[in-house]
Scaffold this motif. Sequence first.
Motif, PDB file in Angstrom:
ATOM      1  N   ASP A 262      -8.935 -23.906  18.059  1.00  0.00           N
ATOM      2  CA  ASP A 262      -9.816 -23.680  18.448  1.00  0.00           C
ATOM      3  C   ASP A 262      -9.057 -22.314  19.516  1.00  0.00           C
ATOM      4  O   ASP A 262      -9.353 -21.566  19.826  1.00  0.00           O
ATOM      5  CB  ASP A 262     -10.033 -24.600  19.428  1.00  0.00           C
TER       6      ASP A 262
ATOM      7  N   ARG B 162      -6.109 -33.506  14.756  1.00  0.00           N
ATOM      8  CA  ARG B 162      -6.576 -33.069  16.331  1.00  0.00           C
ATOM      9  C   ARG B 162      -5.711 -32.464  17.546  1.00  0.00           C
ATOM     10  O   ARG B 162      -6.465 -31.392  17.649  1.00  0.00           O
ATOM     11  CB  ARG B 162      -6.805 -34.421  17.561  1.00  0.00           C
TER      12      ARG B 162
ATOM     13  N   GLN C   2      -5.963 -29.412  15.923  1.00  0.00           N
ATOM     14  CA  GLN C   2      -7.122 -27.951  15.344  1.00  0.00           C
ATOM     15  C   GLN C   2      -7.976 -27.491  16.470  1.00  0.00           C
ATOM     16  O   GLN C   2      -8.155 -26.591  17.109  1.00  0.00           O
ATOM     17  CB  GLN C   2      -8.648 -29.771  14.938  1.00  0.00           C
TER      18      GLN C   2
END
Length: 303
Positions: free
Chosen positions: A69, A62, A65
């Motif tokens: 992003d 997470r 990610q």
Amino acid sequence: MKIILLREKGSSRALRVSRQTVFVAAMAIVVGIFISGTWLVSQFSDTVVENGTVSEWQERLRQQQLEVDRMKAETEAQSQAVGRQLAQMQARLLRMEALGARVTEMADLDQGEFSFADPAPQGGPLVERQDALAWPDLQASLDELAAGLKARESELEILESMLRDQDYRKAQQVSGRPVTWGWMSSSFGKRVDPFSGKMAWHAGVDFAGKKDSEVVSVASGVVTHAGKRSGYGQMVEINHGGGYVTRYGHHASLLVKVGDIVKKGQPIGTMGSSGRSTGPHVHFEVLKDGQQVDPARYVARRR
């Protein structure tokens, strides 16, 4: 201890088991239960560890990610910024090309020498080692190029303004002949008056020519009179600024009116013989600060 075993046919058999054997069997059962329990606890613990590891990896994924992003958003923002910068540079480049072409035209430069429509010629031998531009270097080069384009654009605007002012001053300069066709038939100063036959002062010069041929302004300016005036017939007077005024008399017809802005060489009327005149011609006067001066010196000037 006695153990009785029953058979299918109804008979039975008695076995005697010692206490020691029973004790050993019981201990074996207890040890088996302990081992089984230990194995179950171990399996449960392994499951807990594995679940904790999975949760840890999920959290790491997470976070990764989120970092991806963030980097993607940052890259898109940088790309948009570079795109906007390139758009501004392209607009400035187009303006510079237009300004350059205008300056080339105004300065009367050889168009083959300065061609703003074509890319600048470049070249050189091939270098074996060629490195791609790093992003910081590319951004720095774009910033430097944008600053250079802005500076050159300002310089071209100043140069264009100077050339325009030069053209404006040149257009305001009183010079040349007031006719497109004809010859000087009378000079400035004392002369024999064609009507009285006596010596009289002639305040301008006369250009004889073909009736209805064009009479043109010798400089840019504003029409301050367009109509009849005693002795002049149909007359046009133009104020050129800087204390200069010109007068054009004896027109057959007028092509301008009071308040019109005329350019150098623009037709203002047609040659005629109105007023005190012996034939088709234009009476041309030049006034400097209200005083009539010899127009011949301005007629002889180069346009």
